[in-house]
Structure formats: structure tokens, C-alpha cells
Design a protein around this motif. Structure first.
Motif, PDB file in Angstrom:
ATOM      1  N   UNK A 106      18.559   0.638  -7.211  1.00 32.08           N
ATOM      2  CA  UNK A 106      17.146   0.678  -6.567  1.00 32.08           C
ATOM      3  C   UNK A 106      16.261   1.994  -7.245  1.00 32.08           C
ATOM      4  N   UNK A 107      16.979   2.941  -7.704  1.00 34.38           N
ATOM      5  CA  UNK A 107      16.084   3.887  -8.328  1.00 34.38           C
ATOM      6  C   UNK A 107      15.363   3.584  -9.584  1.00 34.38           C
ATOM      7  N   UNK A 108      16.049   2.496 -10.151  1.00 37.25           N
ATOM      8  CA  UNK A 108      15.310   2.053 -11.452  1.00 37.25           C
ATOM      9  C   UNK A 108      13.759   1.820 -11.027  1.00 37.25           C
ATOM     10  N   UNK A 109      13.581   1.177  -9.934  1.00 33.94           N
ATOM     11  CA  UNK A 109      12.323   0.677  -9.465  1.00 33.94           C
ATOM     12  C   UNK A 109      11.309   1.508  -8.591  1.00 33.94           C
ATOM     13  N   UNK A 110      11.850   2.419  -8.002  1.00 37.25           N
ATOM     14  CA  UNK A 110      11.147   3.509  -7.177  1.00 37.25           C
ATOM     15  C   UNK A 110      12.011   4.513  -6.928  1.00 37.25           C
ATOM     16  N   UNK A 111      11.531   5.814  -6.375  1.00 36.58           N
ATOM     17  CA  UNK A 111      12.289   6.929  -6.299  1.00 36.58           C
ATOM     18  C   UNK A 111      13.143   6.674  -4.925  1.00 36.58           C
ATOM     19  N   UNK A 112      14.425   6.585  -5.060  1.00 39.98           N
ATOM     20  CA  UNK A 112      15.304   6.502  -3.997  1.00 39.98           C
ATOM     21  C   UNK A 112      16.287   7.391  -3.754  1.00 39.98           C
ATOM     22  N   UNK A 113      15.825   8.460  -2.920  1.00 37.92           N
ATOM     23  CA  UNK A 113      16.836   9.383  -2.446  1.00 37.92           C
ATOM     24  C   UNK A 113      17.927   8.930  -1.610  1.00 37.92           C
ATOM     25  N   UNK A 157       0.815  -1.210   0.035  1.00 38.26           N
ATOM     26  CA  UNK A 157      -0.171   0.012  -0.232  1.00 38.26           C
ATOM     27  C   UNK A 157       0.847   1.387  -0.092  1.00 38.26           C
ATOM     28  N   UNK A 158       1.956   1.162  -0.284  1.00 37.02           N
ATOM     29  CA  UNK A 158       2.957   2.265  -0.407  1.00 37.02           C
ATOM     30  C   UNK A 158       3.290   2.859  -1.584  1.00 37.02           C
ATOM     31  N   UNK A 159       3.582   4.039  -1.718  1.00 37.96           N
ATOM     32  CA  UNK A 159       3.989   4.716  -2.958  1.00 37.96           C
ATOM     33  C   UNK A 159       5.090   4.043  -3.645  1.00 37.96           C
ATOM     34  N   UNK A 160       6.017   3.506  -2.989  1.00 37.01           N
ATOM     35  CA  UNK A 160       7.309   3.080  -3.496  1.00 37.01           C
ATOM     36  C   UNK A 160       6.870   1.788  -4.293  1.00 37.01           C
ATOM     37  N   UNK A 161       5.925   0.888  -3.533  1.00 36.15           N
ATOM     38  CA  UNK A 161       5.658  -0.381  -4.205  1.00 36.15           C
ATOM     39  C   UNK A 161       4.704  -0.251  -5.628  1.00 36.15           C
ATOM     40  N   UNK A 162       4.045   0.938  -5.442  1.00 34.51           N
ATOM     41  CA  UNK A 162       3.209   1.323  -6.800  1.00 34.51           C
ATOM     42  C   UNK A 162       4.306   1.654  -7.771  1.00 34.51           C
ATOM     43  N   UNK A 163       5.167   2.556  -7.563  1.00 37.03           N
ATOM     44  CA  UNK A 163       6.271   2.735  -8.427  1.00 37.03           C
ATOM     45  C   UNK A 163       7.133   1.467  -8.750  1.00 37.03           C
ATOM     46  N   UNK A 164       7.230   0.657  -8.166  1.00 35.57           N
ATOM     47  CA  UNK A 164       8.002  -0.491  -8.465  1.00 35.57           C
ATOM     48  C   UNK A 164       7.380  -1.280  -9.489  1.00 35.57           C
ATOM     49  N   UNK A 165       5.748  -1.495  -8.995  1.00 36.70           N
ATOM     50  CA  UNK A 165       5.030  -2.416  -9.854  1.00 36.70           C
ATOM     51  C   UNK A 165       4.886  -1.709 -11.234  1.00 36.70           C
ATOM     52  N   UNK A 166       4.503  -0.435 -11.330  1.00 38.65           N
ATOM     53  CA  UNK A 166       4.485   0.372 -12.406  1.00 38.65           C
ATOM     54  C   UNK A 166       5.934   0.170 -13.412  1.00 38.65           C
ATOM     55  N   UNK A 167       6.890   0.347 -12.876  1.00 36.56           N
ATOM     56  CA  UNK A 167       8.088   0.134 -13.687  1.00 36.56           C
ATOM     57  C   UNK A 167       8.363  -1.145 -13.846  1.00 36.56           C
TER      58      UNK A 167
END
Length: 265
Positions: A205-212, A146-156
Motif C-alpha cells: 500500500x505504501x507504493x500508492x500513498x504514505x502508509x505508516x 479530498x484526502x491527502x492519501x487519494x492525492x498521493x495515490x492519483x499522483x503515483x
């Protein structure tokens, strides 16, 4: 007036065009569609031309025009209704195209949020190695789904093929080998070489979700705390897990992030 043989009562017209009698009464009151005739008792009677006007009103309403604008279009002799409809048609075609694009985007998002790592368990083991546990993907989704990072990972990752994942796995293996080699060679966290490796790790990791840099510290901290991650890194080189954390933390400090207070959000 003399009643025409084909004139329709308000009730029959309402049923014919699919609107309420009340609506027809309202349109009569405001002068939008006034029935051509009435019975001696005062009941409304609609001729064929009246029904045609109603259909034109309904078309304009579907286009989102207010009733006052519709009345002007229908009654102003200077208005060319054909040109107006052609313009409205062009706008509708454009709107349909945009809506189709939106539907396609939503479909991609739906597919992404329900797909995640689209590999069979056998493919996962074949690509990521015998130490890989296929249930880790389900565990990760349950923990972070349910996190933004997982949504980004799934989309990418939704469109990645097994061949794409093989490239990703090879890239990860190469980087981890470089990390282990650096630790074995005594490279100090905070050094130029270590910082470059930290940035390579963060870019992975930034390939899959925003990783500052703050999130990167949180990931490295997770590697220390999670037994599975720690075991994996320690299998590559003893002491690699804390060295990786120190390296990530030092690099984050260089970019203005305090590792002690770094948070995911």
C-alpha cells in the motif's frame, strides 16, 4: 527651447507607450523621465530621445527594478547598460526555465488528480479478475477524493500503464496467497513470519500513498468492517480477515503503535 516638429505631447506619448498621463507626470516630478521641451503655455513635449528613455524604463520595470535603481542605471555613466541587460536577460532565461518546470509539475498534478485509475472497465476486470467491480474506483474517489492519501495515490499511479497494473495485480495476488497460506498453516500473529508478511502488506500500500503502521491498522480495521473486503479475504481462506487484522495490529504494536487508538492522521 524651440519646439521640434516631431515632439509629442504627454497625451500622445501615453497612448503610444501604453501608460497613463499621470505616470508620466510622476516620472517627470521625480526626474526619471523629464520631457526635453515645453510649450509657451508650459505643456510637456517629449522628443524622440525622451520616448526611447521611457521604453528603457519600461523594460527595467518589467524586470522588477525599483524606480530609484532604474534612474541610477540610466544616469550613471559608469554603468554599462548592455552588460546589465545581458545579466538581466540571463536571469530571466533562468526564471522562465523554472516557471516552465513549475507549469509542467502543475500539469502533471492536474492530470493525476483527474485521472486516478486510468484503465477502461474492461481492462480493470481483465487485470484484477472477474470479482473486480469497476465502480469501486469511482466509489473510492467519492469517499476519499479530498484526502491527502487519494492525492498521493492519483499522483503515483497517473503514469502507470496497463502492463504496470498487471504487474501490480500479480504482486497483490502473490501476497494474498502467502497470507492465506500462513493463516491455513496456523502462523501466529506477532510471530516473525507473520510480522514479515505484515510488512510486505504495508509496503504494497505504501507504493500508492504514505502508509505508516497506524494507517496500516486503520486499513486492516476497514477490511473487517467493509463487507466487500471481508468477502474477498474470506474467499481466499476462511478466517483470513480477522487473522490479517490481528497480524497487522501485532506488527504495529511492535513498532510502538497502539492498535486500539490508531488513527489515520
Amino acid at each position: 527651447m524651440t519646439r521640434g516638429t516631431d515632439d509629442l505631447t504627454v497625451g500622445r506619448v501615453a497612448a503610444l507607450v501604453g501608460i497613463s498621463v499621470r505616470t508620466l507626470h510622476h516620472w517627470d516630478v521625480i526626474g526619471l523621465v523629464v520631457p526635453s521641451e515645453r510649450t509657451p503655455a508650459g505643456y510637456r513635449l517629449y522628443a524622440a530621445d525622451d520616448v526611447a528613455r521611457i521604453h528603457r524604463v519600461l523594460v527595467y520595470k518589467e524586470l522588477g527594478l525599483p524606480l530609484a535603481e532604474i534612474a541610477r542605471l540610466l544616469d550613471d555613466p559608469a554603468v554599462d547598460p548592455r552588460r546589465h541587460l545581458q545579466r538581466q536577460r540571463s536571469e530571466l532565461v533562468g526564471r522562465i526555465s523554472r516557471l516552465e518546470d513549475m507549469v509542467a509539475a502543475v500539469d502533471r498534478m492536474l492530470e493525476a488528480t483527474t485521472s486516478g485509475l486510468r484503465l477502461t472497465p474492461a481492462e480493470q476486470v481483465e487485470i484484477f479478475g472477474t470479482d473486480w467491480q469497476p465502480e469501486w474506483t469511482a466509489d473510492a474517489e467519492e469517499r476519499w477524493g479530498d484526502t491527502e492519501a487519494w492525492a498521493q495515490y492519483s499522483a503515483r499511479t497517473a503514469a502507470l500503464t496497463p502492463a504496470d497494473w498487471r504487474v501490480a495485480a500479480a504482486t497483490t495476488e502473490e501476497l494474498n496467497a502467502a497470507l492465506a497460506t500462513a493463516k491455513r498453516a496456523g502462523v501466529d500473529p506477532g510471530s516473525t513470519e507473520a510480522n514479515a508478511l505484515a510488512e510486505r502488506h504495508r509496503a504494497l500500500y505504501s507504493q500508492y500513498f504514505d502508509c505508516g503502521h497506524a494507517r496500516h491498522v486503520c486499513l486492516a480495521r476497514r477490511f473487517l468492517e467493509d463487507a466487500d473486503f471481508a468477502t474477498y479475504y474470506e474467499s481466499l481462506e476462511p478466517g483470513l480477515t480477522p487473522w490479517l487484522y490481528d497480524t497487522v495490529a501485532a506488527n504495529a504494536s511492535l513498532h510502538g503503535v497502539d492498535p486500539a487508538t490508531a488513527s489515520w492522521d
